[in-house]
Structures are given as C-alpha cells and as structure tokens.
Design a protein around this motif. Structure first.
Motif, PDB file in Angstrom:
ATOM      1  N   VAL A 329       7.670  -4.967  -5.508  1.00 17.95           N
ATOM      2  CA  VAL A 329       6.205  -4.945  -5.419  1.00 17.95           C
ATOM      3  C   VAL A 329       5.647  -3.890  -6.362  1.00 17.95           C
ATOM      4  CG1 VAL A 329       6.042  -5.803  -3.055  1.00 17.95           C
ATOM      5  CG2 VAL A 329       6.363  -3.363  -3.452  1.00 17.95           C
ATOM      6  N   ARG A 330       4.407  -4.110  -6.803  1.00 17.37           N
ATOM      7  CA  ARG A 330       3.703  -3.143  -7.634  1.00 17.37           C
ATOM      8  C   ARG A 330       2.521  -2.602  -6.836  1.00 17.37           C
ATOM      9  NH1 ARG A 330       3.782  -7.713 -10.227  1.00 17.37           N
ATOM     10  NH2 ARG A 330       1.504  -7.865 -10.270  1.00 17.37           N
ATOM     11  N   PHE A 331       2.186  -1.359  -7.075  1.00 18.05           N
ATOM     12  CA  PHE A 331       1.057  -0.742  -6.378  1.00 18.05           C
ATOM     13  C   PHE A 331      -0.061  -0.488  -7.382  1.00 18.05           C
ATOM     14  CE2 PHE A 331       4.400  -0.124  -3.419  1.00 18.05           C
ATOM     15  CZ  PHE A 331       3.834   0.077  -2.169  1.00 18.05           C
ATOM     16  N   SER A 332      -1.247  -0.938  -7.029  1.00 21.12           N
ATOM     17  CA  SER A 332      -2.411  -0.694  -7.895  1.00 21.12           C
ATOM     18  C   SER A 332      -2.767   0.789  -7.851  1.00 21.12           C
ATOM     19  CB  SER A 332      -3.599  -1.526  -7.414  1.00 21.12           C
ATOM     20  OG  SER A 332      -4.076  -1.011  -6.170  1.00 21.12           O
ATOM     21  N   ILE A 367       0.264  -4.679  -4.818  1.00 22.64           N
ATOM     22  CA  ILE A 367      -0.286  -4.162  -3.568  1.00 22.64           C
ATOM     23  C   ILE A 367      -1.557  -3.383  -3.879  1.00 22.64           C
ATOM     24  CG2 ILE A 367       0.167  -2.755  -1.534  1.00 22.64           C
ATOM     25  CD1 ILE A 367       1.954  -5.258  -1.875  1.00 22.64           C
ATOM     26  N   ARG A 368      -2.652  -3.829  -3.288  1.00 19.97           N
ATOM     27  CA  ARG A 368      -3.913  -3.126  -3.451  1.00 19.97           C
ATOM     28  C   ARG A 368      -4.197  -2.316  -2.187  1.00 19.97           C
ATOM     29  NH1 ARG A 368      -6.740  -4.555  -7.820  1.00 19.97           N
ATOM     30  NH2 ARG A 368      -5.932  -6.298  -9.025  1.00 19.97           N
ATOM     31  N   GLY A 369      -5.192  -1.467  -2.260  1.00 22.11           N
ATOM     32  CA  GLY A 369      -5.507  -0.618  -1.115  1.00 22.11           C
ATOM     33  C   GLY A 369      -5.734  -1.407   0.152  1.00 22.11           C
ATOM     34  N   SER A 370      -6.360  -2.579   0.020  1.00 20.41           N
ATOM     35  CA  SER A 370      -6.671  -3.402   1.188  1.00 20.41           C
ATOM     36  C   SER A 370      -5.432  -4.036   1.798  1.00 20.41           C
ATOM     37  CB  SER A 370      -7.668  -4.500   0.797  1.00 20.41           C
ATOM     38  OG  SER A 370      -7.148  -5.266  -0.284  1.00 20.41           O
ATOM     39  N   ASP A 371      -4.317  -4.076   1.050  1.00 18.79           N
ATOM     40  CA  ASP A 371      -3.076  -4.668   1.570  1.00 18.79           C
ATOM     41  C   ASP A 371      -2.262  -3.667   2.394  1.00 18.79           C
ATOM     42  OD1 ASP A 371      -3.594  -7.067   0.217  1.00 18.79           O
ATOM     43  OD2 ASP A 371      -2.700  -6.279  -1.626  1.00 18.79           O
ATOM     44  N   LEU A 372      -2.572  -2.392   2.256  1.00 19.54           N
ATOM     45  CA  LEU A 372      -1.807  -1.374   2.973  1.00 19.54           C
ATOM     46  C   LEU A 372      -2.094  -1.438   4.465  1.00 19.54           C
ATOM     47  CD1 LEU A 372      -2.449   1.679   0.612  1.00 19.54           C
ATOM     48  CD2 LEU A 372      -0.323   0.380   0.810  1.00 19.54           C
ATOM     49  N   PRO A 373      -1.099  -1.140   5.315  1.00 19.35           N
ATOM     50  CA  PRO A 373      -1.381  -1.005   6.751  1.00 19.35           C
ATOM     51  C   PRO A 373      -2.511  -0.006   6.955  1.00 19.35           C
ATOM     52  CG  PRO A 373       0.975  -1.003   6.364  1.00 19.35           C
ATOM     53  CD  PRO A 373       0.327  -0.940   5.009  1.00 19.35           C
ATOM     54  N   GLU A 374      -3.263  -0.183   8.010  1.00 25.03           N
ATOM     55  CA  GLU A 374      -4.518   0.553   8.186  1.00 25.03           C
ATOM     56  C   GLU A 374      -4.355   2.064   8.098  1.00 25.03           C
ATOM     57  OE1 GLU A 374      -8.006   1.019  11.575  1.00 25.03           O
ATOM     58  OE2 GLU A 374      -6.863  -0.850  11.420  1.00 25.03           O
ATOM     59  N   LYS A 375      -3.294   2.607   8.686  1.00 29.65           N
ATOM     60  CA  LYS A 375      -3.193   4.066   8.730  1.00 29.65           C
ATOM     61  C   LYS A 375      -2.982   4.686   7.352  1.00 29.65           C
ATOM     62  CE  LYS A 375       1.789   4.536   9.694  1.00 29.65           C
ATOM     63  NZ  LYS A 375       2.781   5.134  10.632  1.00 29.65           N
TER      64      LYS A 375
END
Length: 475
Positions: A329-332, A367-375
């Motif tokens: 996966v890549r992280f934005s 992976i964008r910020g909105s894809d991260l688990p809430e915490k």
C-alpha cells in the motif's frame, strides 16, 4: 574450567598479562598457549588468536597447532613488532585477509577498535550489513551501538517500551556476531509461570516432577555456542533471579532433578520494558543481577521519537507483506501527516499491524487520510463525522445538523498544521471520504450516490476510476 575461546601466544610476560587482561575486559576467555596443554579439547571454542613476541619458534608452532581446524577461519590479532608479522601477512599466507595489528603499549580503545574492524571485515556480505531500519538520528545511534557491541561477548540489556523491537535488536546483534552460525534461542520470562521457568531454562531429568516423563533440554543447552535472549527479564521472580545469577557467574548449571553439573557457553542478551532501577529500589529486582546483565545497556527509542522514519518503516513492512503474498500500500501525504500526529503507544509493532490491516483492505491502493481507522485520523475524524451526519440529513430531507464546533469564519473549519499541508492532496482526501460515505449509505449504487453528492453519474464514475474506488460498487 570455563570455555577457552582466545589463544594467546606471547613469550613476554608483561605483554601477555596486558593482552589477557584486556581480552577478559572485552568479554573473551583468553588462555596462553603454554597453559592450554592441560585444558581438555572439549573446552576449546576458538574464536581468535593473538600472536606476539616469540622466543622459541618450535614452541610457538606447537601452540599455534592447538587451534586445529579453527586455524582456517579465526581472525588473528598480531603485535606489530612480532617476529611472525612478515610470515603471516605475506600475500601467500592464508591468514593475510584476517589480520588485525596492535601496538604496544596496549590501549584498550585501540584493541576494541581493531577487533570490531576485524569482525566487520570477516562477516561482510549480507550478514555484516544487517541494520535497523531508519535514517533518523535515534536509529543511527542504535545501529552504531549494535555494530560496536556485536563482535564481543559482553552481556547486553535492551531497554524500551513494548513494541519498539527489542527482540529484533537481539537477533541483529547475534547475526552480526561471531556466534551467528550457532543457535539464537529466545524465551519470554514473563509468559512462563515461575514454577516452570527453571525447567524451561535449565531442562529437567525424567521423573523430576509430575509429568516429567522424559529428560528434556533447557534453553541454555539449546543455545550452546550461540545466543540466549531473555525477554521481559523484569518479570522474573526473585528466587529465579538468584538461580540465573549463579549460572551467569559460574557458567554452569544442573537440570531440575539432576545432579550432573553442565558447563555452558552462551551469550546473554536480556530485555525489558520495565524500569529496573525502580524495581531494585522496590525490592522487586536484584541489584547484582542488574549489573551482571547491563554490561552494555541499549535503549530503544519510542516511535514518537523518530517519526521521520515512518516512510522507510512503511516501505520495509510492505516488502515483508509482499513476501507473504499480500499487496503493498502507498500512503498519501495527508495520511502520513495524520500518522505524524498520532502518539503510537504500541510503537513500531502497532505501525506494522496497521500497514498489514490496510494492505488487506486496500491491496495495491493508495491510503488517504479518510481510509485510516478513526483513531489515527485525529481532527480529520471529527470533520468527516460531521460530513456523514450532513449526508444522512440530506437523504432524509432534513436540514443539515449544526457543527460540533462552530467556527466564526468558514476558513477556520480546518486548522492548518504547523508544518503546513498539501492543499490538493488534503481536498482529495475529503472528496474520497465523502464519496465512500455516499456509496456506503446507498449500498454502492452509483446513481443514488451521485444524487446525494449533487453530481452527474458519469462524473462520479470518473472520480471512482481516478481514486481507484471501483471495488466499492455494488455487485
């Protein structure tokens, strides 16, 4: 008699005493060649040889022969003025590539550096390049300490919070040490009941206790010649600490229920997340054992102390996942910025678990910020919760709910991070999050989601393709 691992060939008594004393300090078990004739062959575990002043060439040859098969691979520490310098350093000599020169009067720092350089040269290749992932100052310091201590048998105490990689440090030290071809054995002292730990460490004889239907080796025997890693040493009971201390001091033990004394040649690396000095003050840990274990303390930094290593750590975890057949996966930039704001109580282990979870959910995706688990999203989680509430209200025909916090100006709705942000990427994160929520609320039906978002269906389809969200569509 304990294992002998460093042969000293030296006719000058003063020099012999000096070199033997320095080698003892470095954690070796040196023995002068003249004294080795009375030592049983089983106690020889040659790891190096020192060659100095030679009065009798024939006697020196005999002493050198004590190395036996080890002569073909052990490093040679050579006094610069030794009569054998020309012979051993000659191009045709099999020792030429594994010689380190020492000067007299002897200095401990110089001897330690020569031994480090020798082992670094001999280990070479893949093994010698093993290092902890990270380019930050704290991790460069950790790598430097590992390189310094690996060639020697000194006990190492690895300190740090849970999840910082203490066992990985122990394995790396072992792999970069002369014991790398021998076993690495680990045991978690906190996970085994106190009444069973003695048997796990030292083994037991048949009939030693109920259920002991056969003799069994302990971890000390399994690790013979290699490294024994005592994880969570701070959780060991006081009675067991006394028994361990005796073994570390005398290098001998008996199996539970047995009376035969066995010698051991293992390097000890211990680790704990506890504050042992505080435990000593509270009477929960023996001070003498602490000093026996912490010859070389090495403290692992928490992940929050080297957040600059996040990208390289994620890259390392992606490689491991790829070897297991999972998609990377890549992280934005927005997602990485959110991860930088998180406290990481679980440290590197928590990051590893997060990357694996996201690789399962979004294989080969970004992976964008909105894809991260809430915490992990921090403030962004609040904003997207508000967005979801607004969408629900729109579906039901009710006015949008009021904001959880009511900023005076619209521009205050999002706080600009101290280090700034990529506005384009941040807006894309928000857009992706709202599209995902619209698809979730409409069961993945594009037409209904497009209506919620007040856009043409074809426009939404194009955005789904742009952001790689086709898998969110209804079957």
């Amino acid at each position: 008699m304990s294992k002998v691992d460093f042969l000293v060939i030296e006719s000058n008594e003063a020099r012999a005493e000096s070199i033997v004393s320095a080698l003892h300090f470095l954690g070796y078990h040196p023995q002068r060649g003249a004294d080795c004739t009375a030592v049983e062959e089983s106690t020889h575990a040659w790891r190096a040889v020192y060659v100095g002043t030679i009065d009798d060439a024939t006697e020196a040859e005999r002493q050198f022969a004590l190395l036996g098969d080890a002569a073909s691979h052990v490093p040679v520490l050579l006094a610069s003025d030794s009569q054998w310098a020309a012979r051993l350093c000659a191009a045709s000599s099999p020792f030429a590539a594994r010689i380190g020169m020492v000067e007299f009067p002897l200095r401990y720092e110089q001897l330690a550096e020569v031994m480090r350089s020798l082992y670094a040269r001999l280990l070479g290749g893949r093994r010698g390049e093993l290092r902890f992932v990270g380019d930050s100052a704290p991790m460069r310091h950790v790598n430097a300490l590992i390189r310094q201590v690996a060639p020697f048998d000194s006990s190492v105490l690895v300190l740090g919070e849970s999840g910082t990689g203490k066992e990985m440090v122990a394995r790396t030290i072992h792999e970069c040490s002369p014991r790398r071809d021998k076993p690495f054995v680990a045991i978690n002292c906190g996970a085994i009941p106190a009444e069973l730990l003695e048997s796990e460490l030292f083994g037991h004889e048949k009939g030693a206790f109920t259920g002991a239907i056969s003799a069994r080796k302990g971890r000390f025997e399994m690790a013979e010649g290699g490294t024994l890693f005592l994880d969570e040493i701070g959780d060991m009971s006081l009675p067991m600490q006394v028994k361990l201390l005796r073994v570390l001091q005398e290098r001998m033990f008996e199996r539970v229920g047995g009376n035969k004394t066995q010698r051991c040649d293992v390097r000890i690396i211990a680790a704990t997340h506890r504050n042992l000095e505080r435990a000593i003050a509270n009477g929960q840990f023996r001070e003498d054992l602490f000093y026996r274990l912490s010859v070389f303390p090495l403290e692992m930094p928490a992940l929050r102390e080297h957040l600059d290593d996040l990208p390289v750590l994620i890259g390392e975890f992606n490689q491991r996942l790829a070897r297991r057949g999972l998609g990377s996966v890549r992280f934005s930039a927005g997602a990485l910025n959110a991860l930088h704001q998180y406290a990481w109580p679980g440290n590197v282990r928590e990051l590893c678990n997060l990357v694996e979870r996201l690789a399962i959910l979004y294989p080969h995706g970004e992976i964008r910020g909105s894809d991260l688990p809430e915490k992990y999203r921090g403030r962004q989680a609040v904003e997207e919760t508000q967005g979801a509430a607004s969408l629900l209200a729109m579906m039901e025909g009710a006015p949008a709910p009021t904001q959880i916090t009511a900023p005076t100006h619209a521009a205050d709705a999002t706080v600009l991070p101290e280090g700034g942000l990529d506005l384009k990427d941040h807006l894309a994160d928000i857009e992706v999050g709202l599209i995902r929520q619209a698809l979730d609320l409409t069961g993945g039906v594009v037409a209904h989601a497009a209506k919620l978002l007040h856009m043409q269906r074809t426009t939404l389809v194009e955005k789904l393709r742009k952001y790689g969200l086709q898998n969110s569509l209804a079957a």
